[in-house]
Enzyme design. Sequence first.
Site, mmCIF file in Angstrom:
data_model
loop_
_atom_site.group_PDB
_atom_site.id
_atom_site.type_symbol
_atom_site.label_atom_id
_atom_site.label_comp_id
_atom_site.label_asym_id
_atom_site.label_seq_id
_atom_site.Cartn_x
_atom_site.Cartn_y
_atom_site.Cartn_z
ATOM 1 N N GLU A 216 -9.819 -10.962 -7.263
ATOM 2 C CA GLU A 216 -8.868 -9.856 -7.099
ATOM 3 C C GLU A 216 -7.673 -10.006 -8.045
ATOM 4 O OE1 GLU A 216 -10.010 -8.919 -2.423
ATOM 5 O OE2 GLU A 216 -8.000 -9.670 -2.909
ATOM 6 N N ARG B 109 2.468 -6.201 9.390
ATOM 7 C CA ARG B 109 1.768 -5.038 9.946
ATOM 8 C C ARG B 109 2.341 -4.617 11.291
ATOM 9 N NH1 ARG B 109 -4.274 -6.820 7.809
ATOM 10 N NH2 ARG B 109 -4.298 -5.503 5.940
ATOM 11 N N ARG C 293 -2.303 -14.143 5.031
ATOM 12 C CA ARG C 293 -3.008 -13.387 6.071
ATOM 13 C C ARG C 293 -2.245 -13.470 7.402
ATOM 14 N NH1 ARG C 293 -7.269 -9.947 4.656
ATOM 15 N NH2 ARG C 293 -7.820 -10.154 6.840
ATOM 16 N N ASN D 167 -1.898 0.319 6.880
ATOM 17 C CA ASN D 167 -1.386 -0.940 7.430
ATOM 18 C C ASN D 167 -0.558 -1.740 6.425
ATOM 19 O OD1 ASN D 167 -3.466 -1.762 5.831
ATOM 20 N ND2 ASN D 167 -4.694 -2.667 7.457
ATOM 21 N N LYS E 245 0.815 -1.216 0.000
ATOM 22 C CA LYS E 245 0.000 0.000 0.000
ATOM 23 C C LYS E 245 0.858 1.280 0.000
ATOM 24 C CE LYS E 245 -3.995 -2.155 2.294
ATOM 25 N NZ LYS E 245 -4.921 -2.053 3.461
ATOM 26 N N PHE F 140 -15.376 4.153 6.917
ATOM 27 C CA PHE F 140 -14.023 4.518 6.486
ATOM 28 C C PHE F 140 -13.802 4.399 4.970
ATOM 29 C CE2 PHE F 140 -13.851 0.039 7.963
ATOM 30 C CZ PHE F 140 -13.417 -0.591 6.801
ATOM 31 N N HIS G 109 -2.323 -5.428 1.661
ATOM 32 C CA HIS G 109 -3.614 -6.081 1.480
ATOM 33 C C HIS G 109 -3.359 -7.533 1.109
ATOM 34 C CE1 HIS G 109 -7.641 -7.031 -0.082
ATOM 35 N NE2 HIS G 109 -6.985 -7.709 -1.012
ATOM 36 N N THR H 239 -5.524 -6.582 11.047
ATOM 37 C CA THR H 239 -5.796 -5.330 10.320
ATOM 38 C C THR H 239 -5.190 -4.122 11.033
ATOM 39 O OG1 THR H 239 -7.878 -6.300 9.544
ATOM 40 C CG2 THR H 239 -7.659 -3.903 9.376
ATOM 41 N N TYR I 152 -12.555 -1.945 -3.515
ATOM 42 C CA TYR I 152 -13.043 -1.993 -2.131
ATOM 43 C C TYR I 152 -14.572 -1.846 -2.050
ATOM 44 C CZ TYR I 152 -8.429 -2.088 0.058
ATOM 45 O OH TYR I 152 -7.188 -2.456 0.488
#
Length: 140
Positions: free
Chosen positions: A128, A104, A87, A114, A11, A59, A117, A93, A51
């Site tokens: 995705e 993270r 993950r 964070n 990100k 948010f 993704h 998160t 998203y």
Amino acid sequence: MTVERTLSIIKPDATHRNLTGKINAFFEDADLRIIAQKRLLLTRQQAEAFYAVHAERSFYGELCNYMTSGPVVVQVLQGEDAIARNRQIMGATNPANADEGTIRKEVGVNVQENSVHGSDSPENAAKEIAFFFSETEIVG
Ligand code: ADP
Ligand code: MG
């Protein structure tokens, strides 16, 4: 265990701090193989579509602002149990709740910024991956 593919995004908070290679080392150290990768500036339309599942969340607007605020690196990771394992490698998160040694925890800034993704299910991984890559761009 099965070999899976998952969609990962490094990100804007992380590309801004020049952490692409550092984050990629987390994946490779865990035997996830980066089989496709490109650096992009997402359009507003792309961020909103990617998203869309969060469109009703408070948010959502801020998330789309953030995801278009700088370059992202989109990538396909392949390996045993790649979706769930990525993950785990990412961590919770909110970096404040993430386990030691996760991406993270190590480099995340806050619940929004964070750093990464990762797809959360086989169905979403397939969707995705197809959102960003054609088959010919993925070389396993
Ligand atoms: P994850 O990325 O861990 O799957 P979600 O799918 O719930 O988390 O949320 C998508 C992204 O939206 C998060 O990674 C984060 O960037 C942002 N986000 C989630 N919750 C919040 C929140 N409470 N406030 C601000 N941004 C958030
Ligand atoms: Mg999610």
